[in-house]
Design a protein around this motif. Structure first.
Motif, PDB file in Angstrom:
ATOM      1  N   ARG A   1       0.861  -1.189   0.000  1.00  0.00           N
ATOM      2  CA  ARG A   1       0.000   0.000   0.000  1.00  0.00           C
ATOM      3  C   ARG A   1       0.895   1.235   0.000  1.00  0.00           C
ATOM      4  O   ARG A   1       1.633   1.478   0.952  1.00  0.00           O
ATOM      5  CB  ARG A   1      -0.917  -0.024   1.217  1.00  0.00           C
ATOM      6  CG  ARG A   1      -1.758  -1.278   1.301  1.00  0.00           C
ATOM      7  CD  ARG A   1      -2.672  -1.275   2.512  1.00  0.00           C
ATOM      8  NE  ARG A   1      -3.669  -0.218   2.432  1.00  0.00           N
ATOM      9  CZ  ARG A   1      -4.880  -0.301   2.982  1.00  0.00           C
ATOM     10  NH1 ARG A   1      -5.235  -1.393   3.634  1.00  0.00           N
ATOM     11  NH2 ARG A   1      -5.719   0.701   2.889  1.00  0.00           N
ATOM     12  N   ASP A   2       0.827   2.015  -1.075  1.00  0.00           N
ATOM     13  CA  ASP A   2       1.805   3.086  -1.250  1.00  0.00           C
ATOM     14  C   ASP A   2       1.189   4.472  -1.396  1.00  0.00           C
ATOM     15  O   ASP A   2       1.876   5.419  -1.783  1.00  0.00           O
ATOM     16  CB  ASP A   2       2.710   2.799  -2.443  1.00  0.00           C
ATOM     17  CG  ASP A   2       1.935   2.687  -3.754  1.00  0.00           C
ATOM     18  OD1 ASP A   2       0.691   2.784  -3.715  1.00  0.00           O
ATOM     19  OD2 ASP A   2       2.576   2.505  -4.801  1.00  0.00           O
ATOM     20  N   SER A   3      -0.101   4.635  -1.086  1.00  0.00           N
ATOM     21  CA  SER A   3      -0.684   5.972  -1.182  1.00  0.00           C
ATOM     22  C   SER A   3      -0.213   6.815  -0.001  1.00  0.00           C
ATOM     23  O   SER A   3       0.232   6.288   1.025  1.00  0.00           O
ATOM     24  CB  SER A   3      -2.216   5.891  -1.175  1.00  0.00           C
ATOM     25  OG  SER A   3      -2.691   5.544   0.120  1.00  0.00           O
ATOM     26  N   ILE A   4      -0.304   8.129  -0.160  1.00  0.00           N
ATOM     27  CA  ILE A   4       0.076   9.031   0.919  1.00  0.00           C
ATOM     28  C   ILE A   4      -0.763   8.746   2.163  1.00  0.00           C
ATOM     29  O   ILE A   4      -0.257   8.724   3.288  1.00  0.00           O
ATOM     30  CB  ILE A   4      -0.086  10.498   0.494  1.00  0.00           C
ATOM     31  CG1 ILE A   4       0.877  10.820  -0.653  1.00  0.00           C
ATOM     32  CG2 ILE A   4       0.144  11.424   1.679  1.00  0.00           C
ATOM     33  CD1 ILE A   4       2.338  10.678  -0.279  1.00  0.00           C
ATOM     34  N   HIS A   5      -2.058   8.499   1.963  1.00  0.00           N
ATOM     35  CA  HIS A   5      -2.945   8.208   3.093  1.00  0.00           C
ATOM     36  C   HIS A   5      -2.470   6.962   3.849  1.00  0.00           C
ATOM     37  O   HIS A   5      -2.462   6.931   5.089  1.00  0.00           O
ATOM     38  CB  HIS A   5      -4.378   8.007   2.594  1.00  0.00           C
ATOM     39  CG  HIS A   5      -5.321   7.549   3.671  1.00  0.00           C
ATOM     40  ND1 HIS A   5      -5.789   8.383   4.674  1.00  0.00           N
ATOM     41  CD2 HIS A   5      -5.857   6.314   3.920  1.00  0.00           C
ATOM     42  CE1 HIS A   5      -6.580   7.704   5.476  1.00  0.00           C
ATOM     43  NE2 HIS A   5      -6.642   6.451   5.044  1.00  0.00           N
ATOM     44  N   ASP A   6      -2.101   5.926   3.098  1.00  0.00           N
ATOM     45  CA  ASP A   6      -1.636   4.692   3.739  1.00  0.00           C
ATOM     46  C   ASP A   6      -0.341   4.927   4.514  1.00  0.00           C
ATOM     47  O   ASP A   6      -0.169   4.412   5.629  1.00  0.00           O
ATOM     48  CB  ASP A   6      -1.415   3.600   2.692  1.00  0.00           C
ATOM     49  CG  ASP A   6      -2.724   3.104   2.100  1.00  0.00           C
ATOM     50  OD1 ASP A   6      -3.742   3.145   2.808  1.00  0.00           O
ATOM     51  OD2 ASP A   6      -2.722   2.696   0.924  1.00  0.00           O
ATOM     52  N   CYS A  22       7.738   0.406   0.755  1.00  0.00           N
ATOM     53  CA  CYS A  22       6.715  -0.166  -0.113  1.00  0.00           C
ATOM     54  C   CYS A  22       7.258  -1.352  -0.906  1.00  0.00           C
ATOM     55  O   CYS A  22       8.395  -1.338  -1.393  1.00  0.00           O
ATOM     56  CB  CYS A  22       6.196   0.897  -1.087  1.00  0.00           C
ATOM     57  SG  CYS A  22       5.294   2.229  -0.278  1.00  0.00           S
TER      58      CYS A  22
END
Length: 234
Positions: A83-88, A102
């Motif tokens: 999971r590599d989104s900013i939120h994650d 990641c």
């Protein structure tokens, strides 16, 4: 002395890759593959570094990490996830991770992050817990109240440590069972109540009640609070 690392990863291929590579670099490495076993292992001994996957059977890495941080604020944790989104990334770091890597990743980068985390100055180890006139020496596991020794069983000791680390906060039965017994609360067992009653008996031989009942919510370690008897508890 070799650093002792714990790898929490359920994908066997990735786990084998990490174990082989880290051991070749001279690290002592243990491995577990699910969240519940990880929670037990994290409490089993001191670790120099935790490599923690997000997706795990049973409990995910976020749940494991949050519970671990309630009990241990010093051991560095490197989060490993696809999971590599900013939120994650923010979620992982806010849960208590020290770094975030990641998948897929290069082993060279992993090693660099491991070395960086292990180079960080060690935080002062918590030597003792105190609340009012209760003192727990964490190294020797000796408990005293007003200078008087208190003889606790291993589970009573773990329960009192948990309550003292959460002093002033109401902790639910569910959270206590998960953290001290490493199991879910079924709503029927009176194991916790029996242990609380016994700890109270031993502590109150030397002072007023400090472990308070909060009806329907759990327990509270607080000198100024008034106890709310529940279901015949005393």
């Amino acid at each position: 002395m070799s650093h002792h690392l714990l790898v929490v990863e359920d994908e066997q291929r990735i786990a084998d890759f990490l174990l082989r590579g880290l051991r070749e670099e001279g690290y002592t490495v243990d491995h577990v593959a699910d969240g519940r076993t990880a929670s037990a292992m994290l409490r089993s001994r001191p670790w120099d570094l935790i490599l923690l996957d997000w997706w795990l059977p049973g409990e995910d890495g976020i749940q494991v990490l949050r519970r671990f941080r309630e009990e241990d604020r010093a051991t560095p944790v490197l989060f490993l996830t696809a999971r590599d989104s900013i939120h994650d990334r923010v979620t992982g770091l806010d849960a208590g991770a020290d770094d975030y890597l990641c998948k897929p990743f290069s082993f060279e980068e992993l090693l660099a992050r491991v070395r960086a985390l292990l180079r960080r100055p060690a935080k002062m180890e918590e030597a003792a817990l105190t609340f009012q006139d209760i003192r727990i020496d964490l190294a020797t596991q000796k408990v005293t109240r007003a200078g008087h020794p208190i003889d606790l069983t291993a589970k009573e000791f773990s329960l009192l440590v948990y309550l003292m680390r959460n002093a002033g906060k109401i902790v639910s039965r569910t959270r206590i069972y998960e953290s001290v017994w490493d199991e879910n609360y079924d709503g029927l067992s009176n194991t916790l109540e029996v242990h609380i009653k016994e700890i109270r008996r031993k502590l109150e031989a030397w002072g007023p009640r400090l472990i308070q009942t909060r009806r329907g919510r759990g327990y509270l370690l607080d000198a100024a609070a008034t106890d709310e008897a529940e279901g015949g508890e005393s």
